[in-house]
Design a protein around this motif. Structure first.
Motif, short mmCIF file in Angstrom:
data_model
loop_
_atom_site.label_atom_id
_atom_site.label_comp_id
_atom_site.label_asym_id
_atom_site.label_seq_id
_atom_site.Cartn_x
_atom_site.Cartn_y
_atom_site.Cartn_z
N HIS A 70 1.24 -23.74 22.09
CA HIS A 70 1.95 -24.22 20.91
C HIS A 70 1.18 -23.95 19.62
CE1 HIS A 70 5.34 -26.35 22.81
NE2 HIS A 70 4.50 -26.47 23.84
N ARG A 71 -0.14 -23.86 19.69
CA ARG A 71 -0.90 -23.59 18.47
C ARG A 71 -0.55 -22.20 17.92
NH1 ARG A 71 -7.21 -24.84 18.46
NH2 ARG A 71 -6.25 -26.90 18.71
N VAL A 72 -0.48 -21.22 18.80
CA VAL A 72 -0.08 -19.87 18.36
C VAL A 72 1.37 -19.89 17.90
CG1 VAL A 72 0.26 -17.48 19.10
CG2 VAL A 72 -1.75 -18.76 19.87
N GLY A 73 2.20 -20.65 18.62
CA GLY A 73 3.61 -20.76 18.21
C GLY A 73 3.76 -21.34 16.82
N ASP A 74 2.94 -22.36 16.52
CA ASP A 74 3.00 -22.96 15.18
C ASP A 74 2.55 -21.96 14.10
OD1 ASP A 74 3.87 -25.25 16.36
OD2 ASP A 74 1.96 -26.33 16.21
N LEU A 110 2.83 -18.79 14.28
CA LEU A 110 3.91 -17.80 14.14
C LEU A 110 5.01 -18.34 13.24
CD1 LEU A 110 5.33 -15.18 14.88
CD2 LEU A 110 6.17 -16.30 16.97
N LEU A 111 5.39 -19.59 13.43
CA LEU A 111 6.44 -20.19 12.61
C LEU A 111 6.02 -20.23 11.14
CD1 LEU A 111 7.60 -23.15 14.88
CD2 LEU A 111 8.79 -21.00 14.46
N THR A 112 4.76 -20.55 10.89
CA THR A 112 4.27 -20.57 9.51
C THR A 112 4.33 -19.18 8.89
OG1 THR A 112 2.79 -22.42 10.05
CG2 THR A 112 2.30 -21.17 8.05
N LEU A 135 10.89 -9.26 9.56
CA LEU A 135 10.38 -9.85 10.80
C LEU A 135 10.01 -8.80 11.84
CD1 LEU A 135 12.75 -12.93 11.22
CD2 LEU A 135 10.48 -12.82 10.18
N GLN A 136 10.44 -7.56 11.65
CA GLN A 136 10.12 -6.52 12.62
C GLN A 136 8.65 -6.13 12.60
OE1 GLN A 136 12.79 -3.29 11.84
NE2 GLN A 136 14.48 -4.17 13.04
N ALA A 137 8.01 -6.24 11.45
CA ALA A 137 6.59 -5.90 11.38
C ALA A 137 5.78 -6.87 12.23
CB ALA A 137 6.13 -5.95 9.92
N PRO A 138 4.79 -6.39 13.01
CA PRO A 138 4.00 -7.28 13.88
C PRO A 138 3.27 -8.36 13.07
CG PRO A 138 3.65 -4.97 14.44
CD PRO A 138 4.40 -4.98 13.15
N PHE A 139 3.03 -9.48 13.72
CA PHE A 139 2.29 -10.59 13.13
C PHE A 139 0.88 -10.61 13.71
CE2 PHE A 139 6.69 -11.80 12.71
CZ PHE A 139 6.75 -12.49 11.50
N ASP A 140 -0.11 -10.71 12.82
CA ASP A 140 -1.51 -10.82 13.25
C ASP A 140 -1.94 -12.26 13.06
OD1 ASP A 140 -4.08 -10.47 13.99
OD2 ASP A 140 -4.61 -8.99 12.46
N LEU A 141 -2.05 -13.00 14.17
CA LEU A 141 -2.32 -14.43 14.12
C LEU A 141 -3.69 -14.71 14.74
CD1 LEU A 141 1.17 -15.62 15.39
CD2 LEU A 141 0.44 -15.32 13.02
N GLN A 149 -4.34 -12.59 17.58
CA GLN A 149 -3.17 -12.41 18.42
C GLN A 149 -2.15 -11.58 17.65
OE1 GLN A 149 -2.52 -13.29 21.49
NE2 GLN A 149 -4.14 -14.76 22.00
N ARG A 150 -1.79 -10.42 18.21
CA ARG A 150 -0.83 -9.55 17.56
C ARG A 150 0.51 -9.71 18.26
NH1 ARG A 150 -1.22 -5.51 13.90
NH2 ARG A 150 0.29 -3.76 13.98
N LEU A 151 1.52 -10.19 17.54
CA LEU A 151 2.81 -10.49 18.13
C LEU A 151 3.91 -9.74 17.39
CD1 LEU A 151 2.60 -14.37 18.59
CD2 LEU A 151 2.26 -12.61 20.32
N SER A 152 4.92 -9.36 18.15
CA SER A 152 6.13 -8.78 17.57
C SER A 152 7.30 -9.65 18.01
CB SER A 152 6.33 -7.35 18.05
OG SER A 152 5.30 -6.51 17.57
#
Length: 625
Positions: free
Chosen positions: A230-234, A236-238, A293-299, A302-305
């Motif tokens: 959930h920490r990574v999920g939060d 991502l939402l931010t 939103l298509q560009a990857p997120f670097d958290l 953690q790199r997420l698409s």
């Protein structure tokens, strides 16, 4: 104090020494003489009334800002607290219009009540106002106007500075109305803004009289929480909230208003467009959101698409409610998900009407069965060699009070989804068997006709179909071989376990098993030898491709080859074949020549009520005799 009331001392008078001395105490052990009523305790002379002197002093030094107002609405006198609050000094307020100083005139209802008080027609007035201080800052005050009884100056104004309280309220409201994680407006503030926008645009006070909404959620967000935590999920939402805010700001650069971005809960977000200019504007905004939103997120390593599905609604504000707009947006978001995700979908009234109809039918199925809104019609199954009616297929109809008579394709799928097919199937089975037995009793000297009933796969899984059939045959006294049960090819082919056991038990009972719409599913002919099937019903799409003698129709010769091969193989397996959708005598002749056993279609009869079947059978018997 200027403009003093009758019987009062001027406000500037000092406190009388006599009043001060009145608080001295007699020596211990001695009692002070008790003076007569109305006589000063020391001089035994009549005592002056201390109230005018005390009240004047209190007025002057009171921390609460106060002013006395004349009948003309002018300030007669004010204390230092009032002067300090308004930044002009007490003397500078005398003679000024009180309503202007305290902004009472900007509100029609407030100023009317205030004037009524000056005329002695109202008891008290309270109002909260926002004032501009001479040094430039704003302050909030609570103004209370109270009538002074039996006084030349009729009204006392008291003004309390509530700026700190209002600021605290504003901070608390901001916390209450914003999502603590993304700092976006939350659901409560969103609906407040939406309702206000609908009201403003409905009357076209400003803008276009239209409103738009992009309602989105992230595709597969639950998997992020489940796998990465959930920490990574939060985080991502931010990050998503920041990109949405940037999209809104960019959209606002070329438009009169900037879309409101809100987090409605979980991974659901909304972009509200007030005074929208049409669907093109909303489509452009939705496209920009998908691209952002298509560009990857670097958290934090953690790199997420991710992707998002967006429901888009744009319409006139007049006649639209916040609830109705959100329902439309939610429905459209569901369409975007169903259509493949990672896309936006525009609200379609026609598609929504179909959905609403579907929902109305689904919710009304079970009550309709109990109310007896269903009826059966029957379509003859005719022997191609002799033209005799061998049997009938029972077809259910729903006489809906709102939508009229509905055919099975409108509601059978819904009944299978919610499980009401079990209850409806029992009713169809019982009604059809009872009718077949009635035809048999009416014509004891004629060969009985069988009845064919469709069975859904869910009836096999969710009910004891074997017990239902056995009980129905016993109750109606119909012989098992006069009942035929039809299942679709896709439901029968590959059957194992419970379905195969059910089919075998029914076949052992003497009931005929038919495969409906054969040729449209697996078409695994070799598997037929291992199934307790007695009849194949060829799908009508093959028959329609037959050569039409004497017509200009374009046939498909391959269909005849396929049908002839299936008939020959079925006969070698000991099965009989029924062709559906026979519409012309040429089709019937060709089917007869290649060995098809039975035909069904409009050439013989449309589905009709039971009495029409009786008439058809009687007419055929007369021809034979």
């Amino acid at each position: 104090m200027s403009g003093t009331s009758e019987g009062q001392a001027p406000a500037a008078d000092p406190v009388s020494p006599a009043v001060t001395e009145s608080h001295t105490h007699p020596p211990i052990g001695r009692s002070a003489p008790v003076p007569p009523a109305g006589v000063h305790p020391l001089s035994l002379a009549p005592a002056p009334d201390p109230q005018p002197v005390a009240y004047g002093a209190v007025f002057g030094v009171a921390p609460l800002a106060m002013a006395v107002v004349s009948r003309e609405g002018l300030i007669a006198t004010a204390n230092e607290a009032m002067g300090s609050l308004l930044g002009t000094g007490a003397d500078g307020l005398v003679g000024k219009v009180a309503a202007d100083l305290l902004d009472l005139s900007s509100d029609a209802r407030t100023v009317h009540a205030y004037h009524e008080m000056l005329r002695g027609r109202q008891a008290r007035l309270r109002s909260t106002r926002r004032l501009k201080h001479p040094d430039g800052h704003s302050l909030w005050v609570r103004v209370t106007a109270t009538p002074l009884p039996a006084a030349e100056q009729p009204v006392l104004l008291s003004v309390a500075d509530i700026s700190a309280h209002r600021e605290l309220q504003a901070r608390l409201r901001h916390v209450q109305m914003h999502d603590p994680m993304t700092r976006l407006p939350n659901r409560t503030l969103f609906f407040e803004r939406l309702s206000a926008a609908l009201e403003a645009e409905a009357y076209e006070e400003s803008g276009t009289g239209r409103i738009g909404l992009c309602y989105l959620d992230l595709d597969g967000f639950k998997a992020v929480n489940d796998t990465l935590g959930h920490r990574v999920g939060d985080r991502l939402l931010t990050a998503v909230a920041e990109r949405l805010t940037h999209c809104a700001q960019e959209a606002g650069r070329t438009r009169p208003t900037t879309p409101l971005v809100a987090r409605l809960g979980g991974d659901e977000f909304a972009l509200l467009v007030e005074a929208s200019t049409g669907t093109d504007q909303l489509a452009e905004l939705a496209e920009s959101v998908l691209a952002a939103l298509q560009a990857p997120f670097d958290l934090s390593g953690q790199r997420l698409s991710v992707s998002a599905s967006i429901g888009v609604v744009e319409r006139h504000a007049a006649g639209t409610t916040a609830t109705g707009l959100m329902q439309a947006a939610d429905t459209t978001l569901y369409w975007a998900k169903a259509d493949g995700k990672a896309r936006w979908t525009l609200f379609d009234p026609e598609r929504n009407a179909h959905r609403m109809t579907r929902q109305a039918l689904s919710s009304g199925l079970r009550p309709a069965i109990e109310r007896g809104e269903f009826a059966l019609e029957y379509q003859p199954l005719v022997g191609l060699e002799d033209g005799r009616v061998r049997g009938v297929e029972a077809l259910v109809r729903w006489h809906h009070p709102q939508f009229g008579t509905l055919t099975p394709n409108r509601f059978i799928g819904l009944a299978e989804e919610d499980g009401s097919i079990v209850q409806l199937g029992r009713w169809v089975l019982t009604t059809a068997c009872r009718q077949a037995r009635r035809w048999q009793l009416e014509r004891p000297d004629e060969p009985p006709i069988f009845v064919s009933v469709n069975v859904a796969v869910r009836q096999v899984w969710d009910s004891d179909l074997v017990a239902d059939v056995a009980r129905t045959l016993a109750e109606t006294e119909l012989a098992p071989h006069l009942l035929q049960l039809e299942l679709t090819e896709s439901a029968v082919m590959g059957s194992a376990g419970r379905p195969l056991q059910v089919l075998q038990a029914l076949s052992d009972m003497g009931v005929q098993i038919a495969i409906d719409d054969f040729g449209t599913g697996y078409s695994n002919l070799a598997y037929l030898s291992r199934l307790p099937v007695s009849v194949l019903k060829l799908d009508g799409s093959f028959v329609r491709g037959f050569q039409y003698e004497g017509t200009d129709a374009h046939p498909n010769p391959a269909d005849e080859v396929v049908v002839e091969a299936m008939i020959q193989l079925a006969h070698r397996l000991g099965l009989t074949v029924t062709a559906e959708c026979v519409e012309t005598s040429a089709q019937a002749s060709r089917l007869r020549r290649i060995g098809c056993d039975t035909g069904q279609g409009w050439l013989y009869s449309r589905p009709v009520p039971p009495d029409r079947i009786s008439a058809l059978v009687d007419a055929e018997a007369c021809r034979r005799n």
